[in-house]
Design a protein around this motif. Structure first.
Motif, short mmCIF file in Angstrom:
data_model
loop_
_atom_site.label_atom_id
_atom_site.label_comp_id
_atom_site.label_asym_id
_atom_site.label_seq_id
_atom_site.Cartn_x
_atom_site.Cartn_y
_atom_site.Cartn_z
N UNK A 31 -5.86 -2.02 2.11
CA UNK A 31 -6.28 -0.72 1.57
C UNK A 31 -5.10 0.24 1.51
N UNK A 32 -5.12 1.10 0.47
CA UNK A 32 -4.07 2.10 0.26
C UNK A 32 -4.71 3.48 0.16
N UNK A 33 -3.87 4.50 0.32
CA UNK A 33 -4.30 5.88 0.06
C UNK A 33 -4.13 6.12 -1.44
N UNK A 34 -5.22 6.25 -2.21
CA UNK A 34 -5.08 6.39 -3.67
C UNK A 34 -4.39 7.67 -4.11
N UNK A 35 -4.21 8.62 -3.19
CA UNK A 35 -3.50 9.86 -3.53
C UNK A 35 -2.02 9.79 -3.16
N UNK A 36 -1.65 8.80 -2.35
CA UNK A 36 -0.26 8.70 -1.91
C UNK A 36 0.06 7.25 -1.57
N UNK A 37 0.57 6.48 -2.56
CA UNK A 37 0.89 5.07 -2.33
C UNK A 37 2.13 4.91 -1.47
N UNK A 38 2.89 5.97 -1.28
CA UNK A 38 4.10 5.87 -0.47
C UNK A 38 3.78 5.60 1.00
N UNK A 39 2.55 5.82 1.42
CA UNK A 39 2.14 5.54 2.80
C UNK A 39 2.06 4.04 3.06
N UNK A 40 2.04 3.25 1.97
CA UNK A 40 1.92 1.81 2.14
C UNK A 40 0.50 1.41 2.51
N UNK A 41 0.36 0.27 3.20
CA UNK A 41 -0.96 -0.23 3.59
C UNK A 41 -1.48 0.58 4.77
#
Length: 466
Positions: A100-110
């Protein structure tokens, strides 16, 4: 989103059809746009494992916010990143887990991993994106199974629903709107009854609250051709059984509500308003279509749309479109649009047609069809005294138009050999095939007329002398 042959991807705002973003993605093989249009996902031809060939682009900036490598991609595994319809959840399938990812911030990674050993496929619920269904095929004597988990990390310790299947090679997972129910079409390569070369299929139903986990009671033996939820998610329709197939509508507790009879059908399309249903026989069937009014529980029309590859209702629920497209079929490409009762409204053919879609619009923006018909009936139209008779005002305007218009009488039919003969005569005598004489022919005609007049005068003069 439009993908061009030169690997150029254009994004348009459909309110004014202005291009808002342009991407140049070399060797692009496929692309997908997220439900709200926030992201564009592309898959390129791989060059080496060191190069990421899957990219997620931010639509408003054109920035690549996520990259990954995939050796190949199938229809079932694309797009790699799955978004819920409200884009509140974004996830992807990996070995033995869903990431799962944060759809507002993909830079957070998984940000979360759901461990499911042996997972082969998954399906994120539609709206809200609250649950995910996973499928694990049978292995080493253990049966296959479908499990439903919550997308919330705190609630993923145990599945909220689970169903095991023997002789299961693959499944089709179909969520309803509201994320409360899941239809599971279980497919087996071998039919134990030896009645079908294509194996056997069973329809199962699971709910996220655990109230139902089991088979849908179908009254006829044979495969499950199609199963679709209504847009209200309060009922679902199933086409099943050996031909002629049977069509039944069930409620959310798998109780049969309505039988739509039998016929050469394998497709169900429920219109967005939930009032009308089209059942059809496409693919290798002759294209029969039957239209039903679910509210009134009656059949409203029937017609045919041969060689149809795709079909869908319009967002307002008034029109049903079928299309014959390439590369599935290379001839007779085109679209047909029908009224909700099956009568043909529009038809257009193309030399090559690859894809056709209705513009996505929320069905809530449109009123009910019954209200629309009432408003049309309430219009003050000039009545005719009898069928086929127009009003005096209309008659007067028609007469005035006719009197001021020169009506040309249609030319009589001339067979091809007569037209050829006229052409030969024109070449011999100097006249055109349309009947117009050339200058030489006209000069010769006047010369002959003068000669006839001279002879007539000479005859008259000889008669008077005698």
């Amino acid at each position: 989103m439009v993908i061009r042959s030169d690997s150029h991807i254009s994004i348009y705002d459909t309110k004014n059809f202005v291009e808002i973003r342009s991407l140049q993605v070399p060797n692009v093989l496929s692309a997908s746009i997220s439900p709200h249009g926030t992201y564009i996902q592309t898959f390129q031809k791989s060059t080496s494992p060191q190069d990421n060939n899957v990219h997620v682009w931010k639509t408003d900036t054109g920035e690549s916010v996520y990259q990954a490598f995939r050796k190949n991609m199938t229809k079932a595994s694309w797009p790699l990143i799955r978004f819920s319809i409200d884009e509140a959840v974004a996830c992807r399938l990996a070995t033995n887990e869903v990431q799962f990812f944060d759809p507002e911030d993909f830079s957070k990674g998984i940000i979360n991993r759901l461990r499911v050993p042996g997972i082969a496929t998954f399906e994120l619920s539609r709206t809200p994106g609250s649950h995910v269904a996973v499928f694990v095929p049978e292995s080493k004597g253990m049966p296959g199974n479908v499990q439903i988990f919550s997308c919330s990390k705190e609630l993923q310790s145990q599945p909220v629903a689970r169903k095991s299947f023997f002789r299961c090679s693959s499944v089709l997972l179909n969520w309803n709107c509201g994320s409360t129910g899941l239809l599971v079409v279980v497919q087996s390569d071998v039919d134990k009854t030896n009645q079908s070369y294509y194996g056997e299929t069973k329809l199962n139903y699971l709910t996220t609250d655990g109230t139902y986990e089991g088979l849908v009671p179908l009254r006829k033996e044979g495969p499950v051709h199609d199963a679709q939820w209504s847009f209200s998610s309060n009922e679902f329709a199933v086409v099943y059984g050996f031909m002629p197939a049977m069509v039944t509508i069930f409620d959310r507790k798998c109780n049969p509500l309505l039988e739509l009879g039998t016929g050469p059908f394998n497709t169900i399309r429920w219109n967005p308003k939930g009032k009308f249903i089209c059942i059809a026989g496409f693919g290798n069937l002759p294209g029969d279509m039957a239209f039903w009014d679910y509210v009134e529980k009656k059949k409203v029309g029937a017609t045919k749309a041969e060689l149809s590859v795709s079909s869908e209702w319009s967002a307002d629920g008034r029109y049903f479109m079928t299309a014959t497209t390439a590369p599935r079929l290379q001839v007779d490409n085109g679209i047909k649009i029908f009224h909700h009762n099956g009568s043909l409204y529009f038809k257009k053919m193309f030399d090559k047609l690859f894809q056709v879609e209705w513009k996505p619009v929320s069905p809530e923006k449109f009123g009910d069809i019954a209200d629309l018909l009432k408003s049309v009936d309430s219009l003050n139209l000039e009545p005719a005294t009898k069928q086929g008779q127009v009003s005096k005002t209309t008659q007067a305007s028609l007469k005035a138009t006719i009197s001021n218009t020169t009506v040309q009488k249609p030319a009589a039919y001339r067979p091809p050999h007569a037209k050829a003969a006229a052409t030969v005569q024109a070449e011999l005598f100097g006249a055109s095939p349309a009947g117009e004489m050339s200058k030489n022919a006209l000069k010769n005609k006047k010369k002959r007329e003068k000669q006839r007049e001279k002879k007539a005068a000479e005859v008259t003069g000889t008669g008077s002398q005698s």
